[in-house]
Design a protein around this motif. Sequence first.
Motif, mmCIF file in Angstrom:
data_model
loop_
_atom_site.group_PDB
_atom_site.id
_atom_site.type_symbol
_atom_site.label_atom_id
_atom_site.label_comp_id
_atom_site.label_asym_id
_atom_site.label_seq_id
_atom_site.Cartn_x
_atom_site.Cartn_y
_atom_site.Cartn_z
ATOM 1 N N GLU A 194 0.827 -1.210 0.000
ATOM 2 C CA GLU A 194 0.000 0.000 0.000
ATOM 3 C C GLU A 194 0.861 1.260 0.000
ATOM 4 N N ARG B 201 0.852 4.452 -2.520
ATOM 5 C CA ARG B 201 0.807 5.854 -2.089
ATOM 6 C C ARG B 201 1.949 6.652 -2.712
ATOM 7 N N GLU C 163 1.717 10.070 -4.783
ATOM 8 C CA GLU C 163 2.511 11.249 -4.405
ATOM 9 C C GLU C 163 3.373 11.733 -5.563
ATOM 10 N N ASP D 276 -7.571 16.317 -6.861
ATOM 11 C CA ASP D 276 -8.125 16.011 -5.555
ATOM 12 C C ASP D 276 -6.978 16.040 -4.553
ATOM 13 N N THR D 277 -7.303 15.881 -3.291
ATOM 14 C CA THR D 277 -6.273 15.898 -2.267
ATOM 15 C C THR D 277 -5.549 14.559 -2.213
ATOM 16 N N LYS D 278 -4.341 14.600 -1.711
ATOM 17 C CA LYS D 278 -3.552 13.388 -1.527
ATOM 18 C C LYS D 278 -4.295 12.402 -0.630
ATOM 19 N N GLU D 279 -4.888 12.915 0.432
ATOM 20 C CA GLU D 279 -5.595 12.057 1.385
ATOM 21 C C GLU D 279 -6.769 11.343 0.729
ATOM 22 N N ASN D 280 -7.528 12.055 -0.111
ATOM 23 C CA ASN D 280 -8.650 11.419 -0.809
ATOM 24 C C ASN D 280 -8.172 10.357 -1.787
ATOM 25 N N PHE E 145 -5.364 8.627 -1.510
ATOM 26 C CA PHE E 145 -4.908 7.504 -0.691
ATOM 27 C C PHE E 145 -6.097 6.663 -0.231
ATOM 28 N N GLN E 146 -7.154 7.347 0.215
ATOM 29 C CA GLN E 146 -8.329 6.631 0.706
ATOM 30 C C GLN E 146 -8.990 5.831 -0.413
ATOM 31 N N HIS F 73 -6.918 2.726 -1.041
ATOM 32 C CA HIS F 73 -7.059 1.847 0.127
ATOM 33 C C HIS F 73 -8.402 1.127 0.092
#
Length: 195
Positions: free
Chosen positions: A88, A92, A96, A171-175, A177-178, A181
């Motif tokens: 994972e 990511r 990134e 979009d955001t990195k966090e979105n 990644f989610q 995932h």
Amino acid sequence: MEVNMPSSPKIKKEDMLKTALDIVMESGYSALNIKEVAKRLGCSTAPISWQFGGMDGLRTELIPFAEQYVEEEYYRRKEAVDELSAFELRGRGTIELALDKPMLFQFLYMGDRSQLLSAGFQLNTENNTGIYKPLADRLGITVSQATDFSMTMIIYTHGIGSLIASGIVKDTKENMFQMIHNTGITYLKGLGAKL
């Protein structure tokens, strides 16, 4: 009879490659040429041409240099606790890279130049089952299932990376990644994996 040996280059080959990589990261593969590298290094084009034998040689040697940079900056993750988290974290890293350095992502994975990748990417996994066994053991699934899961997630993640690097997906990195995932977890649950 005295033989004149060429003097050692004042500009190191690694500095030439680093400068070429900077050009690609800033302006894209099409902006890379010996004249621009020389300008940034404050030298003539002669040492660069001598070192690489021309533009084709520079571009060819830049490929593994760029791959090594990406491996060190985006893929080597010490925080992985097992095979699944390492997998994972590598995904990511791909996201990134696409977000942080879209021109480099394009250079490595998109367009005509990507066909020259030194490592390549093959979906034929017959000879690579050993690398999927630890993941299969960790998840309680077969090696074939672990291989299919891995290939699917690699293609999915690189697809998202391509859309990001092309500017199509924002979009955001966090979105992001989610998203990868959740997709991975859904796939593994369908296999009955131990999560």
